[in-house]
Write a protein that holds these residues in place. Sequence first.
Motif, PDB file in Angstrom:
ATOM      1  N   ASN A 113     -10.167  27.433 -30.009  1.00  0.00           N
ATOM      2  CA  ASN A 113      -9.587  26.898 -28.776  1.00  0.00           C
ATOM      3  C   ASN A 113     -10.401  27.198 -27.525  1.00  0.00           C
ATOM      4  N   SER A 114     -11.586  27.758 -27.717  1.00  0.00           N
ATOM      5  CA  SER A 114     -12.451  28.030 -26.576  1.00  0.00           C
ATOM      6  C   SER A 114     -12.975  26.722 -25.989  1.00  0.00           C
ATOM      7  N   GLU A 115     -13.174  26.702 -24.681  1.00  0.00           N
ATOM      8  CA  GLU A 115     -13.742  25.539 -24.011  1.00  0.00           C
ATOM      9  C   GLU A 115     -15.267  25.629 -23.923  1.00  0.00           C
ATOM     10  N   GLU A 116     -15.849  26.538 -24.673  1.00  0.00           N
ATOM     11  CA  GLU A 116     -17.306  26.691 -24.686  1.00  0.00           C
ATOM     12  C   GLU A 116     -17.956  25.550 -25.472  1.00  0.00           C
ATOM     13  N   PHE A 117     -19.110  25.111 -24.993  1.00  0.00           N
ATOM     14  CA  PHE A 117     -19.940  24.226 -25.806  1.00  0.00           C
ATOM     15  C   PHE A 117     -20.489  25.063 -26.958  1.00  0.00           C
ATOM     16  N   ILE A 118     -20.400  24.559 -28.157  1.00  0.00           N
ATOM     17  CA  ILE A 118     -20.774  25.396 -29.304  1.00  0.00           C
ATOM     18  C   ILE A 118     -22.282  25.429 -29.551  1.00  0.00           C
ATOM     19  N   PHE A 119     -23.001  24.382 -29.151  1.00  0.00           N
ATOM     20  CA  PHE A 119     -24.445  24.338 -29.387  1.00  0.00           C
ATOM     21  C   PHE A 119     -25.195  24.661 -28.094  1.00  0.00           C
ATOM     22  N   ARG A 120     -25.370  25.981 -27.850  1.00  0.00           N
ATOM     23  CA  ARG A 120     -25.993  26.443 -26.617  1.00  0.00           C
ATOM     24  C   ARG A 120     -27.319  27.146 -26.906  1.00  0.00           C
ATOM     25  N   GLN A 121     -28.013  27.505 -25.840  1.00  0.00           N
ATOM     26  CA  GLN A 121     -29.252  28.256 -25.973  1.00  0.00           C
ATOM     27  C   GLN A 121     -28.961  29.642 -26.544  1.00  0.00           C
ATOM     28  N   ILE A 122     -29.974  30.234 -27.150  1.00  0.00           N
ATOM     29  CA  ILE A 122     -29.824  31.528 -27.821  1.00  0.00           C
ATOM     30  C   ILE A 122     -30.748  32.554 -27.179  1.00  0.00           C
ATOM     31  N   TYR A 123     -30.275  33.796 -27.101  1.00  0.00           N
ATOM     32  CA  TYR A 123     -31.093  34.881 -26.572  1.00  0.00           C
ATOM     33  C   TYR A 123     -31.129  36.024 -27.595  1.00  0.00           C
ATOM     34  N   PHE A 124     -32.081  36.929 -27.414  1.00  0.00           N
ATOM     35  CA  PHE A 124     -32.201  38.090 -28.296  1.00  0.00           C
ATOM     36  C   PHE A 124     -31.905  39.356 -27.510  1.00  0.00           C
ATOM     37  N   ASP A 125     -30.931  40.128 -27.990  1.00  0.00           N
ATOM     38  CA  ASP A 125     -30.546  41.378 -27.344  1.00  0.00           C
ATOM     39  C   ASP A 125     -31.403  42.509 -27.906  1.00  0.00           C
ATOM     40  N   LYS A 126     -32.276  43.065 -27.073  1.00  0.00           N
ATOM     41  CA  LYS A 126     -33.185  44.111 -27.537  1.00  0.00           C
ATOM     42  C   LYS A 126     -32.451  45.388 -27.955  1.00  0.00           C
ATOM     43  N   ASN A 127     -31.301  45.644 -27.330  1.00  0.00           N
ATOM     44  CA  ASN A 127     -30.567  46.865 -27.648  1.00  0.00           C
ATOM     45  C   ASN A 127     -29.903  46.784 -29.025  1.00  0.00           C
ATOM     46  N   SER A 128     -29.195  45.693 -29.258  1.00  0.00           N
ATOM     47  CA  SER A 128     -28.495  45.544 -30.531  1.00  0.00           C
ATOM     48  C   SER A 128     -29.376  44.947 -31.610  1.00  0.00           C
ATOM     49  N   ARG A 129     -30.538  44.382 -31.183  1.00  0.00           N
ATOM     50  CA  ARG A 129     -31.449  43.705 -32.105  1.00  0.00           C
ATOM     51  C   ARG A 129     -30.793  42.510 -32.775  1.00  0.00           C
ATOM     52  N   LEU A 130     -29.899  41.858 -32.038  1.00  0.00           N
ATOM     53  CA  LEU A 130     -29.170  40.708 -32.573  1.00  0.00           C
ATOM     54  C   LEU A 130     -29.347  39.496 -31.667  1.00  0.00           C
ATOM     55  N   TYR A 131     -29.208  38.328 -32.259  1.00  0.00           N
ATOM     56  CA  TYR A 131     -29.228  37.078 -31.492  1.00  0.00           C
ATOM     57  C   TYR A 131     -27.809  36.690 -31.097  1.00  0.00           C
ATOM     58  N   GLY A 132     -27.682  36.025 -29.951  1.00  0.00           N
ATOM     59  CA  GLY A 132     -26.373  35.554 -29.504  1.00  0.00           C
ATOM     60  C   GLY A 132     -26.534  34.314 -28.640  1.00  0.00           C
ATOM     61  N   LEU A 133     -25.421  33.633 -28.395  1.00  0.00           N
ATOM     62  CA  LEU A 133     -25.451  32.462 -27.525  1.00  0.00           C
ATOM     63  C   LEU A 133     -25.454  32.908 -26.073  1.00  0.00           C
ATOM     64  N   LYS A 134     -26.240  32.233 -25.260  1.00  0.00           N
ATOM     65  CA  LYS A 134     -26.240  32.540 -23.842  1.00  0.00           C
ATOM     66  C   LYS A 134     -24.866  32.268 -23.243  1.00  0.00           C
ATOM     67  N   LYS A 135     -24.492  33.062 -22.262  1.00  0.00           N
ATOM     68  CA  LYS A 135     -23.155  32.959 -21.671  1.00  0.00           C
ATOM     69  C   LYS A 135     -22.984  31.694 -20.845  1.00  0.00           C
TER      70      LYS A 135
END
Length: 218
Positions: A113-135
């Motif tokens: 039910n989120s109003e977020e666009f699901i296909f967004r740009q991706i970033y890499f978090d150096k601290n967690s060493r994980l990829y995530g969607l840009k806010k």
Amino acid sequence: MVSKPINKKEPITVDILKVYIDKFASEDSTLGDLRNSCLFVLSFAGFFRISECLNLKRSNIAIYDSYCEIIIEKSKTDVLRDGNTVVIARTGSSSCPVSLLERYLNLANIQPNSEEFIFRQIYFDKNSRLYGLKKINKPISYSCLRDVLKKNFTSLGFDSSKFSLHSFRSGGASASANNNVPERLLKRHGRLKSVSEKDGYIKDSLQDRLLVSKQLNL
């Protein structure tokens, strides 16, 4: 003055799409590869224009045991702008569009039910060493996705110049038509307004084309 010939791109085939999925949507695939694979398969299975996929929000999607339901809020063929609903079956295979969608939404941590666009740009978090969607709530660009298509198809040994992002929509329509899906259902699934529009998307198989002369009983 001679007009420039139209360079019509080839439709994506099921076999090509499965090769892509095997390479870029394996269990250990990155978030970016899974995002692209999910988008391409949805475009193929739902006969979606890439612009329709890019504008999908989580609130547009409902997932059930045997299928998913996707609401296209705006479409070229939706004259009244009432929206269109497309249903896509769960197949149980490695290239199942519903399963790929579920995997992507879970890995990207996109809440129902989120109003977020699901296909967004991706970033890499150096601290967690994980990829995530840009806010920032903005879809990836058409040009970015086009570059991904060219790069990844070339890496798989395909001639990327023969294909475009539109090849997924035309590929899904062609595969359905060549597997004898009734015209009424094909037009409804693809939001195709006329026979001429439908025929413009479909590439008939050689077997179907040969059927014409075979039926002459010569």
